[in-house]
Design a protein around this motif. Structure first.
Motif, PDB file in Angstrom:
ATOM      1  N   UNK A   1      41.149 104.410  -5.442  1.00  0.00           N
ATOM      2  CA  UNK A   1      40.941 104.294  -4.005  1.00  0.00           C
ATOM      3  C   UNK A   1      42.167 104.801  -3.289  1.00  0.00           C
ATOM      4  N   UNK A   2      41.935 105.486  -2.187  1.00  0.00           N
ATOM      5  CA  UNK A   2      43.026 105.955  -1.327  1.00  0.00           C
ATOM      6  C   UNK A   2      42.775 105.415   0.061  1.00  0.00           C
TER       7      UNK A   2
ATOM      8  N   UNK B   1      36.997 106.248  -5.743  1.00  0.00           N
ATOM      9  CA  UNK B   1      36.468 107.021  -6.881  1.00  0.00           C
ATOM     10  C   UNK B   1      35.487 106.133  -7.624  1.00  0.00           C
ATOM     11  N   UNK B   2      34.250 106.611  -7.821  1.00  0.00           N
ATOM     12  CA  UNK B   2      33.203 105.862  -8.519  1.00  0.00           C
ATOM     13  C   UNK B   2      33.071 106.452  -9.913  1.00  0.00           C
ATOM     14  N   UNK B   3      33.555 105.751 -10.941  1.00  0.00           N
ATOM     15  CA  UNK B   3      33.494 106.325 -12.310  1.00  0.00           C
ATOM     16  C   UNK B   3      32.064 106.600 -12.763  1.00  0.00           C
ATOM     17  N   UNK B   4      31.085 105.722 -12.371  1.00  0.00           N
ATOM     18  CA  UNK B   4      29.708 105.937 -12.842  1.00  0.00           C
ATOM     19  C   UNK B   4      29.148 107.274 -12.355  1.00  0.00           C
TER      20      UNK B   4
ATOM     21  N   UNK C   1      34.330 109.464  -3.110  1.00  0.00           N
ATOM     22  CA  UNK C   1      33.503 109.205  -1.942  1.00  0.00           C
ATOM     23  C   UNK C   1      34.383 108.744  -0.782  1.00  0.00           C
ATOM     24  N   UNK C   2      34.080 109.257   0.409  1.00  0.00           N
ATOM     25  CA  UNK C   2      34.705 108.742   1.637  1.00  0.00           C
ATOM     26  C   UNK C   2      33.751 107.693   2.219  1.00  0.00           C
TER      27      UNK C   2
ATOM     28  N   UNK D   1      30.241 112.492  -0.183  1.00  0.00           N
ATOM     29  CA  UNK D   1      30.862 113.076  -1.376  1.00  0.00           C
ATOM     30  C   UNK D   1      31.979 114.021  -0.942  1.00  0.00           C
ATOM     31  N   UNK D   2      33.227 113.673  -1.312  1.00  0.00           N
ATOM     32  CA  UNK D   2      34.381 114.510  -0.953  1.00  0.00           C
ATOM     33  C   UNK D   2      35.074 115.026  -2.207  1.00  0.00           C
TER      34      UNK D   2
END
Length: 808
Positions: free
Chosen positions: A805-806, A505-508, A513-514, A535-536
């Protein structure tokens, strides 16, 4: 010229071959004679050993028959030693390894004498003694004895009424066997020796080794000798005979050396004459070879060569220049500008170029021009100009080399078009693509979507790499060369490895995102890392909605279960409440009548409190079961989960008059699960089992449900298995096929979501669920539902909400 030399060489080879053949025939005859004599000597030694063995065996039989005492044994041994010089000592050893009697020849050393009453010393003799006792037959041995006298031992076992009673030990002198066993005529002709199993000489002599220089001859490679094991001793004693050298053979013949010397002299004179003639021919061919070489070099060149004098006239062209322009050498040599291979449209430009050449204004890197062939077609060429200097150092003109660059230009244009198409495809992708070298902040490539998200800096690339968990490599700031920190190391394994995937996960950006990354070798050889980000966010939102709906379904299922058990729960609560009411009424009556003391009052209040606590526990357990909460996976005790589920299910089972028994294996490991969800599965299975029994209308003796929890191994991994066995009517085949189908139920009032949710819960914990009928012969005697949960690890999917992140 070579025929006389070849004839002499063939004659010399024939003489050498003839002498060699005669010598080899002589050696074969000598070898056969040695073999025959050695075999004869071995037979003589063998017969002598067998005769002594037979005499010792007769003494052994007399001792076994108690016809010989120690004193008579010494007398018979002395007679044998005197009569047969190779026999050095005869010893009688009993079954306790003690010497009963012994006689040895005067030549035996003192340290080898055996005295009466002495116990056999440990060593090789004791080992052979044990072997003779075990085999119950004569055994030969050659001990590694000390001193100059080497002895060969023979152990003959003694038996008394079928049991072992000791051995008769006969010791032979190796030198005596050689002296008295080998025939004199053999000893006179050969160097005879007795060897041990390792080839060491025990007795006898050997022929000194020959001069190493003579070993180079093929017929002198093998010594004229033969060896064979002495039976019955075996490989421990070998007899060898080597023939003495009695003559020099054919090689010592004067005729051989005379013919050899004459042949060598003739060959040397012919070789001298041939070398002289060859030097004369080489001098004559040198100039022709040099001229041919230069001409061949010029004709084999792919680069066209053209020479101009100082006035611009063509004085020389090579074959490659003529082939490129399709003009012959005669048509070009002597021509002045404009030249016939100049295109009409470029004549002014080429004339200016030629003027620059003649005045020394040339470009070191050459220049590109168009050239016209004789048929009018054009091709691209690059020209390089240099001064032409003669042997005296004076410039006589200009030398021009021409290279056809039509094909390189075509390939360069194709590569440019291919790069443009490739870039267009990458720019149109709906995924971010970036490439950066390891240990550097340089961005080698970034497509349109990456530039839209992160700009033209490497910060976005490095951020995705760091969040995805790919290890960073330290940057080599001290190096002046632009190389990565892995320079010099093999990178084949990195570039061929599978890509690494992660969801971040990009907070900005506010996006999920994958990220897929892999290593590759960039065009300049550096090791680089390519990152592709997709982009997911819509997919993650859909997954979260699906997860929330699943949680609501699980909560609703628990509420439905408790609703179906409402009458049973009311009955269960009615008992403690009725008890409380009775206790309170009794207390009120006795207090009003003043018929109670303080001790009875406290006892009644204590019973009332316990009943109230029991009712509160039932309500609290139901409240915990149906309360909707976030999934909370934690290390949970299996026994505690089973007890909670049993407490809830027993309410329904008692109402239906079904017995419940459960077994939980000892020392089960804790499981990383949501305990409420596992309890929900167990309660649902136990409730279905009770309903199946009631629907089957089983008698009271067969109305039972069993819950078992045991450890197992599934696909070589440890798991904990939960199984529920009932005595109902089982499952029909058509029901078995649709057992876990949503909204399918065999009950009139059922909604068909219970087992579907149960399997979903189990599989979300990386487990599996199955059902099977239980048979008693051909009759269905019940049904068994089971599921297992893996022990190792918590889950295969861990969500780190702080890092965003996953990893899968």
């Amino acid at each position: 010229m070579l025929a006389p030399l070849a004839a002499v060489l063939l004659f010399l080879a024939a003489i050498v071959s003839a002498f060699g053949y005669l010598r080899l025939e002589e050696m074969d005859r000598e070898q056969e004679a040695v073999k025959r004599d050695v075999e004869y000597a071995q037979q003589r030694v063998r017969l002598r050993l067998l005769e002594r063995q037979e005499q010792l065996m007769r003494i052994a039989r007399d001792i076994s028959n108690k016809e010989v005492d120690p004193e008579e044994f010494v007398g018979r041994g002395e007679s044998m030693v005197i009569q047969y010089p190779e026999l050095q000592a005869v010893t009688w050893i009993d079954e306790r390894r003690r010497i009963k009697a012994s006689y040895a020849a005067p030549s035996v050393a003192n340290q080898q004498l055996r005295t009466q009453g002495e116990v056999l010393r440990s060593g090789e003799t004791e080992n052979i003694y044990s072997l003779a006792r075990d085999l119950q037959q004569p055994v030969y041995s050659q001990p590694a004895g000390g001193g100059e006298t080497r002895l060969l031992q023979l152990h003959i076992p003694l038996t008394e009424q079928g049991r072992f009673a000791g051995v008769i030990l006969g010791e032979y002198s190796i030198d005596g066997l050689l002296r008295y066993g080998v025939p004199a005529e053999v000893s006179a002709k050969y160097a005879v020796a007795l060897l041990d199993g390792k080839g060491r000489i025990l007795a006898g002599n050997s022929v000194p080794s020959r001069n190493p220089a003579t070993q180079l001859l093929p017929w002198a490679a093998q010594a004229n000798e033969y060896e064979v094991p002495v039976s019955p001793v075996g490989n421990g004693l070998i007899i060898r005979a080597q023939a003495y050298r009695t003559s020099l053979g054919v090689i010592g013949s004067g005729l051989f050396w005379l013919v050899s010397a004459l042949s060598v002299m003739t060959a040397w004179m012919l070789i001298g004459n041939w070398r002289h003639t060859r030097r004369r021919m080489q001098a004559q061919q040198a100039l022709v070879a040099e001229t041919s070489f230069r001409r061949a070099m010029e004709n084999s060149m792919l680069t066209g060569m053209r020479a101009l004098d100082l006035q611009g006239r063509i004085t020389y062209v090579n074959a490659a220049f003529c082939q490129m322009t399709s003009w012959s050498e005669a048509e070009l040599v002597g021509r002045t500008p404009p030249f016939p291979y100049w295109p009409d449209a470029d004549r002014e430009q080429l004339a200016a170029r030629l003027d620059d050449e003649l005045h020394g204004r040339t470009t070191p890197g050459g220049f590109q021009v168009r050239v016209k062939r004789k048929d009018g077609s054009l091709f691209d060429a690059r020209l390089y100009v240099s001064p032409l200097v003669d042997a005296k150092g004076h410039q006589t003109g200009w030398m021009t080399s021409m290279t056809d660059i039509t094909e390189p230009n075509r390939i360069r244009e194709q590569l440019s078009a291919s790069y443009e198409r490739f870039t267009t495809v990458l720019e149109a992708l709906d995924a971010s693509v970036s490439v950066a070298p390891l240990g550097s902040e340089e961005l080698l490539f970034a497509n349109k979507l990456y530039r839209l998200w992160f700009g033209v800096q490497t910060a976005g690339h490095l951020q995705m790499v760091a969040q995805a968990g790919v290890p960073e490599h330290p940057r080599n700031d001290e190096s002046l060369d632009e190389v990565d920190s892995l320079v010099g190391l093999p990178t084949g394994g990195l570039t061929t490895a599978q890509s690494e995937n992660a969801e971040i996960f990009v907070p900005e950006l506010g996006k999920w995102l994958e990220v897929r990354s892999r290593y590759l070798n960039w065009v300049d050889g550096r090791l680089a890392q390519m990152v592709i980000a997709t982009d997911i966010t819509p997919r993650r939102n859909a997954e979260e909605q699906s997860s929330a709906q699943a949680e609501r379904a699980q909560s609703a299922s628990r509420l439905i279960t408790m609703g179906e058990m409402a009458s049973s729960v009311a009955h269960e609560l009615n008992q403690p409440l009725t008890a409380i009411n009775n206790y309170c009424n009794g207390l009120v009556s006795r207090i009003k009548g003043k018929q109670i003391n303080e001790e009875d009052l406290l006892a009644a209040l204590d019973k009332t409190a316990r009943q109230a606590q029991r009712a509160g526990q039932i309500i609290q357990r139901i409240r915990s079961f149906v309360k909707r909460s976030e999934p909370n996976r934690q290390l949970s005790d299996v026994t505690m989960m089973v007890n909670e589920a049993v407490e809830l299910a027993e309410i329904e089972l008692r109402r239906r008059n079904v017995r419940l028994s459960h077994y939980v294996a000892a020392r089960l490991p804790k499981l990383m699960v949501d305990p409420i969800l596992i309890e929900q599965v167990l309660v649902n299975l136990l409730k279905n089992a009770a309903e199946s029994i009631e629907h089957a209308k089983r008698p009271a003796s067969r109305r039972s449900v069993e819950l078992r929890v045991i450890p197992k191994q599934v696909d070589e991994q440890p798991v904990v298995e939960f199984s529920v066995l009932d005595s109902g009517a089982g499952l029909a085949p058509e029901v078995m096929d649709r057992l876990y189908e949503a909204f399918f139920s065999t009950k009139v009032e059922g909604m068909g979501i219970g087992l579907n949710l149960c399997r979903t819960i189990v599989e979300s914990h990386q487990g599996r669920m199955q059902a099977e009928n239980i048979y008693n012969g051909t009759e269905v005697a019940g049904c068994r539902f089971s599921f297992w949960i893996p022990v190792s690890g918590a889950t295969n999917s861990i969500v780190n909400k702080d890092a965003g992140v996953t990893t899968a």
